[in-house]
Enzyme design. Structure first.
Site: not given
Length: 313
Positions: A84, A153
């Site tokens: 991607k 994260r």
């Protein structure tokens, strides 16, 4: 004579895990070859403060260009990317040699489910597509920009008291962190980024590298390649990139290939969808048809408005 093949990728923990996964099979199948792993610091790795949208708009290449440069310069023999992240137009001198079997295509929510997020909850995500889809599903919540590798994260989510964090399920699973997933999101309701969960294995186009394609062919998966070709053809036809709010998912249904495409405004107020089937022998044609239907339904104006807006930080 023993031959050595240098395999390059980003230096993130996830990228290293993806390469290790690939090399496990290659070393088993080709024990006569020495496979070595090399890391390349990319624009997206070096700049952790500028938004991905702004980096992408600058033409910096974000996660792929420096790995491709190392390949073209001969510093590595094979480049491994999250597919991607790879532009839909091949860089001259390179070719996508194989596409291994895809992992989970879905997005995942960590920390809560869509139904249990408190009203006004902060949810970490930097991807415009995820922001738009999140606000379409829960217009009351507050998306919060977040950069960096997956473990940091997750720490940010806990330390800053966010209600949730949106990530790719494949990344969490590859890192052995499936236990952090609270909800996986149905790709037909929440279309992921085109080619999400898939790897792209790139080599040079020179005749001297042709033997590599034969070595790498053992990890190729034809069904994955067909699906991602359709998704990336849709992305190319809409002139999008991995940081434009375009979602797509393709799957084989009997003898046919089905492709869903969706464009969602970043504020979540508008969403355009198209869903068609076509021949798996020509996935690019299916991608082009779905893209045309999306344009006819208003996606072109929506994307033009997003491109005209200044990139957010």
């Amino acid at each position: 004579m023993t031959r050595t093949v240098r395999v390059g990728s980003r230096g993130s923990r996830l990228a290293r895990a993806m390469v290790a996964e690939l090399l496990d099979r290659l070393r088993t199948t080709h024990p006569e070859v020495v496979w070595t792993q090399h890391t390349v610091m990319t624009t997206g790795d070096l700049d952790r403060t500028t938004s991905l949208g702004e980096l992408s708009a600058s033409g910096a290449g974000v996660f792929a260009s420096r790995v491709e440069a190392a390949l073209l310069a001969g510093r590595v023999d094979v480049a491994v990317h999250s597919l991607k992240d790879l532009p839909t137009r091949a860089t001259p001198g390179t070719v996508l040699a194989v596409v291994p079997r895809r992992h989970d295509v879905r997005d995942a929510l960590c920390g809560a489910t869509l139904d249990t997020l408190p009203e006004g909850a902060r949810v970490g995500t930097s991807a415009p597509r995820r922001v738009g889809q999140l606000l379409r599903a829960r217009p009351d919540v507050c998306p919060v920009p977040v950069r960096g590798n997956v473990p940091p994260r997750l720490r940010h989510m806990r330390q800053r008291g966010w209600g949730g964090l949106l990530l790719a399920a494949a990344g969490l699973r590859r890192l052995g962190m499936s236990d952090q997933i609270t909800q996986v999101l149905d790709p037909w309701d929440w279309p992921p980024s085109p080619a999400q969960g898939a790897l792209g294995v790139q080599i040079r186009t020179g005749a001297g590298d042709a033997w590599l394609r034969g070595l790498l062919s053992v990890v190729h998966d034809a069904a994955t390649e067909t699906a991602v070709r359709a998704e990336r053809a849709l992305l190319a036809a809409l002139e999008g990139g991995c940081h434009v709010p375009i979602g797509a998912t393709a799957t084989t249904e009997g003898p046919m290939l089905r492709l869903l495409g969706q464009v969602t405004s970043v504020d979540g107020r508008r969403s355009v969808r198209a869903d068609q089937t076509g021949s798996p022998q020509d996935p690019e044609a299916l991608g082009a048809r779905v893209a045309e239907e999306l344009r006819e339904r208003g996606a072109a104006d929506l994307l033009a408005g997003l491109r005209a807006a200044p990139p957010s930080r």
